[in-house]
Design a protein around this motif. Structure first.
Motif, PDB file in Angstrom:
ATOM      1  N   GLU A  23       0.903  -1.176  -0.172  1.00 51.08           N
ATOM      2  CA  GLU A  23       0.007   0.130  -0.103  1.00 51.08           C
ATOM      3  C   GLU A  23       1.003   1.219   0.267  1.00 51.08           C
ATOM      4  O   GLU A  23       0.748   2.194  -1.009  1.00 51.08           O
ATOM      5  CB  GLU A  23      -0.566   0.097   1.505  1.00 51.08           C
ATOM      6  N   LEU A 151     -11.491  -1.313   7.229  1.00 50.46           N
ATOM      7  CA  LEU A 151     -11.326  -2.254   5.712  1.00 50.46           C
ATOM      8  C   LEU A 151     -10.619  -3.924   6.243  1.00 50.46           C
ATOM      9  O   LEU A 151     -10.314  -4.044   7.780  1.00 50.46           O
ATOM     10  CB  LEU A 151      -9.968  -2.219   5.347  1.00 50.46           C
ATOM     11  N   GLU A 169     -15.600  -2.689   4.468  1.00 47.21           N
ATOM     12  CA  GLU A 169     -15.336  -2.901   3.507  1.00 47.21           C
ATOM     13  C   GLU A 169     -14.540  -3.970   2.916  1.00 47.21           C
ATOM     14  O   GLU A 169     -13.284  -4.192   3.464  1.00 47.21           O
ATOM     15  CB  GLU A 169     -14.638  -1.927   2.561  1.00 47.21           C
ATOM     16  N   VAL A 171     -11.572  -5.511   0.563  1.00 44.45           N
ATOM     17  CA  VAL A 171      -9.931  -5.238  -0.445  1.00 44.45           C
ATOM     18  C   VAL A 171      -9.144  -6.479  -0.122  1.00 44.45           C
ATOM     19  O   VAL A 171      -8.420  -6.611   0.891  1.00 44.45           O
ATOM     20  CB  VAL A 171      -9.807  -3.684   0.033  1.00 44.45           C
ATOM     21  N   ASN A 339      -4.218  -2.363  -8.329  1.00 43.63           N
ATOM     22  CA  ASN A 339      -5.750  -1.623  -8.387  1.00 43.63           C
ATOM     23  C   ASN A 339      -6.698  -1.835  -6.359  1.00 43.63           C
ATOM     24  O   ASN A 339      -6.951  -1.510  -5.868  1.00 43.63           O
ATOM     25  CB  ASN A 339      -7.250  -3.471  -9.030  1.00 43.63           C
ATOM     26  N   HIS A 340      -5.909  -2.976  -5.746  1.00 39.17           N
ATOM     27  CA  HIS A 340      -5.496  -2.893  -4.386  1.00 39.17           C
ATOM     28  C   HIS A 340      -5.829  -0.872  -3.768  1.00 39.17           C
ATOM     29  O   HIS A 340      -6.770  -0.606  -3.085  1.00 39.17           O
ATOM     30  CB  HIS A 340      -4.746  -4.233  -3.918  1.00 39.17           C
ATOM     31  N   GLU A 342      -5.458   1.496  -5.155  1.00 35.19           N
ATOM     32  CA  GLU A 342      -6.960   2.448  -5.646  1.00 35.19           C
ATOM     33  C   GLU A 342      -8.138   2.485  -5.228  1.00 35.19           C
ATOM     34  O   GLU A 342      -8.097   3.435  -4.758  1.00 35.19           O
ATOM     35  CB  GLU A 342      -7.276   1.978  -7.004  1.00 35.19           C
ATOM     36  N   ARG A 343      -8.588   0.430  -4.795  1.00 35.11           N
ATOM     37  CA  ARG A 343      -9.695   0.408  -3.639  1.00 35.11           C
ATOM     38  C   ARG A 343      -9.588   1.845  -2.705  1.00 35.11           C
ATOM     39  O   ARG A 343     -10.177   2.359  -2.107  1.00 35.11           O
ATOM     40  CB  ARG A 343     -10.000  -1.110  -4.111  1.00 35.11           C
ATOM     41  N   GLU A 346      -9.953   5.102  -2.581  1.00 33.61           N
ATOM     42  CA  GLU A 346     -10.857   6.131  -3.201  1.00 33.61           C
ATOM     43  C   GLU A 346     -11.998   5.610  -1.494  1.00 33.61           C
ATOM     44  O   GLU A 346     -12.041   7.013  -1.450  1.00 33.61           O
ATOM     45  CB  GLU A 346     -11.080   5.269  -4.017  1.00 33.61           C
ATOM     46  N   LEU A 347     -11.571   4.767  -1.000  1.00 34.75           N
ATOM     47  CA  LEU A 347     -12.467   4.130   0.263  1.00 34.75           C
ATOM     48  C   LEU A 347     -11.710   5.605   1.655  1.00 34.75           C
ATOM     49  O   LEU A 347     -12.610   6.078   1.991  1.00 34.75           O
ATOM     50  CB  LEU A 347     -12.084   3.182   1.059  1.00 34.75           C
ATOM     51  N   GLU A 350     -13.189   8.891   0.788  1.00 29.95           N
ATOM     52  CA  GLU A 350     -14.717   9.067   1.152  1.00 29.95           C
ATOM     53  C   GLU A 350     -14.741   9.329   2.417  1.00 29.95           C
ATOM     54  O   GLU A 350     -15.758  10.157   2.406  1.00 29.95           O
ATOM     55  CB  GLU A 350     -15.126   7.963   0.307  1.00 29.95           C
TER      56      GLU A 350
END
Length: 353
Positions: A23, A151, A169, A171, A339-340, A342-343, A346-347, A350
């Protein structure tokens, strides 16, 4: 959100570290904040790393307390409550804490400074039974109750958290999918983990006696004595001990199948994802979170006897093995670290303002 703190209690070889490390590597502007270093062979390049308590050794009192819950994992696994408390005043800004114990720092920051935080749960304790789990469960509930974002790494964890009133969530951890799949493989059955008695290595020893190939157990051991005892008892198994990422990559490219058992291990196991990234069919049991990732790329088995049958089936059927290899790789491409990251970003944007 300009940057994110990825917060890790211990920098050592294991799935929690790998997720936090990737990350920090893949989320622009992020920093990996570590409380304590331990043994690790991970590549730390392109990571903005800050170690808060360099050179400190685990406190004997906290080592003893940790041993009540995970004595088989050795002293490196100590939950350093003193560092967790001290870190409260050293970390500033949007932060994702890896595991509920690191999350205590976030909770303490929230109490003192009113700063929001997020937590990534790798293994929830809320479904554990017994008096000794009362305090860890109480602490985890407090951390989760005040977190702006939870997460987790599997639907299994998410369902347990949901049953206790916490929305998480999912992930999944990521991987670096190979550019292409090597479909020509050797009769190598690979098992990858940070090994300790809780992972029941004897299961792999029994499998090794009955398969039509060579079983290789790759990865560090929490206690050297446990590794030496296992090697004496199961001479059929090739035990690598600590292994570099480059050497492990070569094994992924050669192996015909990966086998991994979990014993109420709700995370997916990083070795499973890494094997899939290189087109290795995987066999897991019901006690491992990566059972959620099996879809034409391997088998979910009930016990080691069934695992033996499935392993031999794959080793003897080249056509089926090649089809599973391609399928593993296709699934892995959707689970990339890119992809991990980016998600997660994003969260975080938010939920944490």
């Amino acid at each position: 959100m300009e940057g994110i703190n990825i917060v890790l209690r211990i920098l050592w070889t294991g799935g929690v570290t790998r997720v936090a490390l990737e990350e920090a590597r893949n989320i622009p502007g992020s920093k990996l904040i570590v409380y304590r270093r331990a043994r690790t062979n991970y590549d730390l390049s392109n990571v903005d790393l800050q170690v808060l308590f360099e050179g400190d050794r685990p406190n004997p009192l906290f080592r003893f307390i940790t041993s009540i819950y995970a004595g088989h994992r050795g002293s490196e696994a100590t939950v350093d409550l003193d560092r967790i408390i001290r870190a409260r005043d050293l970390i500033k800004g949007p932060s994702l804490f890896h595991d509920q114990f690191a999350g205590l720092t976030g909770y303490l920051r929230w109490r003192k400074y009113g700063e929001d935080y997020a937590v990534y749960i790798h293994e929830t304790s809320l479904d554990n039974e017994g008096v000794k789990w009362a305090l860890p469960k109480l602490l985890e509930r407090e951390v989760l109750k005040h977190s702006k974002l939870i997460l987790t790494n599997s639907r299994w964890n998410a369902e347990i958290l949901s049953s206790h009133g916490f929305r998480a969530e999912v992930v999944y951890p990521g991987c670096y999918p190979a550019e292409k799949v090597n479909t020509e493989r050797e009769k190598i059955v690979l098992a990858v983990s940070l090994w300790d008695e809780g992972r029941r290595p004897e299961v792999y020893g029994e499998i090794a006696k009955r398969i039509k190939g060579k079983l290789v157990m790759a990865g560090s051991w929490a206690r050297r004595e446990a590794m030496e005892e296992f090697v004496r008892k199961y001479r059929e198994v090739v035990v690598t001990g600590p292994i570099s990422e480059g050497e492990l990559l070569k094994l992924y490219e050669r192996a015909a199948v990966l086998v991994r058992f979990g014993f109420h291990e709700k995370g997916p196991g990083m070795g499973v994802l890494e094997a899939m990234a290189h087109g290795v069919p995987v066999i897991v049991n019901e006690g491992l979170g990566s059972k959620e990732l099996i879809d034409g790329n391997g088998f979910v088995v009930k016990d080691w006897e069934e695992a033996v049958d499935r392993i031999n089936e794959i080793l003897e059927d080249e056509k089926a093995r090649k089809e599973m290899s391609v399928r593993s790789w296709e699934i892995a491409k959707k689970l990339s670290w890119k992809n991990h990251a980016e998600r997660v970003k994003e969260l975080m944007e938010e939920r944490l303002k």
